[in-house]
Motif scaffolding. Sequence first.
Motif, short mmCIF file in Angstrom:
data_model
loop_
_atom_site.label_atom_id
_atom_site.label_comp_id
_atom_site.label_asym_id
_atom_site.label_seq_id
_atom_site.Cartn_x
_atom_site.Cartn_y
_atom_site.Cartn_z
N PHE A 194 1.02 4.07 -2.99
CA PHE A 194 0.78 5.48 -2.70
C PHE A 194 1.95 6.34 -3.19
O PHE A 194 1.74 7.38 -3.84
CB PHE A 194 0.59 5.67 -1.20
CG PHE A 194 0.40 7.10 -0.78
CD1 PHE A 194 -0.79 7.76 -1.04
CD2 PHE A 194 1.41 7.80 -0.14
CE1 PHE A 194 -0.96 9.09 -0.67
CE2 PHE A 194 1.26 9.12 0.23
CZ PHE A 194 0.06 9.77 -0.02
N HIS A 210 0.83 -1.21 0.00
CA HIS A 210 0.00 0.00 0.00
C HIS A 210 0.87 1.27 0.00
O HIS A 210 0.57 2.23 -0.73
CB HIS A 210 -0.93 0.00 1.22
CG HIS A 210 -2.11 -0.91 1.06
ND1 HIS A 210 -2.00 -2.27 1.03
CD2 HIS A 210 -3.44 -0.65 0.91
CE1 HIS A 210 -3.19 -2.81 0.89
NE2 HIS A 210 -4.09 -1.85 0.82
N TRP A 250 -7.91 5.00 3.43
CA TRP A 250 -7.49 5.68 2.21
C TRP A 250 -8.63 6.46 1.57
O TRP A 250 -8.39 7.43 0.85
CB TRP A 250 -6.89 4.68 1.23
CG TRP A 250 -5.58 4.12 1.70
CD1 TRP A 250 -5.33 2.88 2.17
CD2 TRP A 250 -4.33 4.83 1.76
NE1 TRP A 250 -4.01 2.74 2.54
CE2 TRP A 250 -3.37 3.94 2.29
CE3 TRP A 250 -3.92 6.12 1.44
CZ2 TRP A 250 -2.04 4.28 2.49
CZ3 TRP A 250 -2.60 6.48 1.64
CH2 TRP A 250 -1.67 5.57 2.16
N ALA A 290 -3.50 8.16 -3.08
CA ALA A 290 -4.54 7.43 -2.36
C ALA A 290 -5.52 6.78 -3.32
O ALA A 290 -6.03 5.68 -3.06
CB ALA A 290 -5.28 8.38 -1.41
#
Length: 559
Positions: free
Chosen positions: A30, A26, A109, A59
């Motif tokens: 990002f 993640h 997010w 995001a």
Amino acid sequence: MGETWIQREFLTPRRLVFNVLFYGTHIFLFAYGWHSQATNPKLAGLNSLKFSVWISRGAGLVLAFDGGLILVPMLRNIIRVIRPKLTWLFPADENIWFHRQVAYSMAFWSMVHTTAHYVNFINVERTQIRKEYALQIHYTQPGGITGHFMLLIMVLMYSTAHQKIRKQCFEAFWYTHHLAFFFMLGLYTHATGCFVRDTAEPDYISTFPFYSTKHCLGYLSWRFTIWPGIIYFGERVWREIRARRATRLSKVLVHPSGAMELRIVKPSFKYTAGQWLFIQIPELSRFQWHPFTITSAPEDPYVSVHIRQVGDFTQALGSRLGVGPAVVAAMTSAAMKGAEKDSKTGMTRGDFVELDPAVTSITLPHVRIDGPYGAPAEDVFNSEVAILVGAGIGVTPFASILKHIWYRQKKGKLGSLRRVEFFWVCRDAPSFGWFQSLLQEVEAAQADPNFLRINVYLTQKIGEDMLWNIAVNDAGAEYDPLTLLRSRTMFGRPDWKSIFSTLRQSIESGQYLPGSTSQLKTKVATYFCGPGVIAKALKEACVENTNSSVEFSFAKEHF
């Protein structure tokens, strides 16, 4: 001192590996989304908004990834097929837990993405890099409309997914969670607003995705995230086709405390002991499917489930079958007294009411079943020692396993399994009636009295009537007066750490498994179905007693 929440969720070896991979992916996405936006010369005008647009783009890419990932653990049929082969690699038994982790990530997010976009739209209006107002982008353009639509659905789905709401009103959870179909449509069409572009005006086209990739410079992530959606939709269609195959409810048995045993005949249904299924009663609800553990063995000529009358759906089913509160109260009263036979009702505490359409005038409703689906207890024959722990109605998966063990004992096909410890923790005495006949049969069929040990714990405070009956009937009796089993009922909560420690010491000394050597590691598999408090205590006991000679593993039933 037991392990802390941080140790349990983040620092245990398997969770640590998962967290590094999951959150690392993640953070990488990002950063990549931020960098690709900030360094794209075609988007110089949009980059004048600075940090807000870079954050929203990073995001957004993470949300696209999660939008596809969240459906993967819900591919139940695929997981059921790959589970026996890839359990060591893929946490198939924790698919609901993994689904929740992705949902938590999406919630976080989404807040980041939405907040950054609010700042973006205000800055667009303030700087007039595009001749439009923030309200126009919010509520008149596809990106803003689909974004707010998805936020509304998330609020409804997340709020009704809470454990307390699921228990009190499963229908609210069931219906709002199916809004996911519209959420995914919003996700796949979110970029049609063409907010990320190198021109002042959007470049729309008449075919999907309704924007030109020449000037609309999004990530085109829908091309990847749409595949889990297509596979999931295909699986749901297959489940609907499979559920429509011929099914017949042959018999209903009603036990004390309102537990109904549904016996269903479906020739096309094949399953393994310990698995579970979904049940639908179209007469009560055309759309609701409720999960229940299978309590019959694969060798039985029927499929059975035990259902407690505790919620709206189960109580409606009990009323439909004519075994509502009055019938259950009479049965429970006999069980609470601990009497061999109640003079008024003629019922014994292990008795049941049988609804057979061939005998009674009650018509049985039409039933549809969907499944089976995998569960941890399927692996019970792969270990040398199996510890089966059920709390209350959580005993249901082990009814199937104990039956299956009984059948396999007759054939001499127990695999690696050498000993079974069965623990049943009940809050009240009437609950023993749910599987009393089954346990009696299994106990009586044991050629080796040491192979299966039944340990029953009653945690309820005992009343005077029951105490008197126990005292009178227990003296010199061959069977326990409460359960009618040879094994005696124990009172109070079990001390799991002491139980597991004693078991480990017996294995190490060679008394528990005759013929075993200290050079070989003994595998003890613990399977549990019930409340999280007991699960935590069991897991801690497993961790504390695992050493170089005895390996305790723990698995919990999930729906």
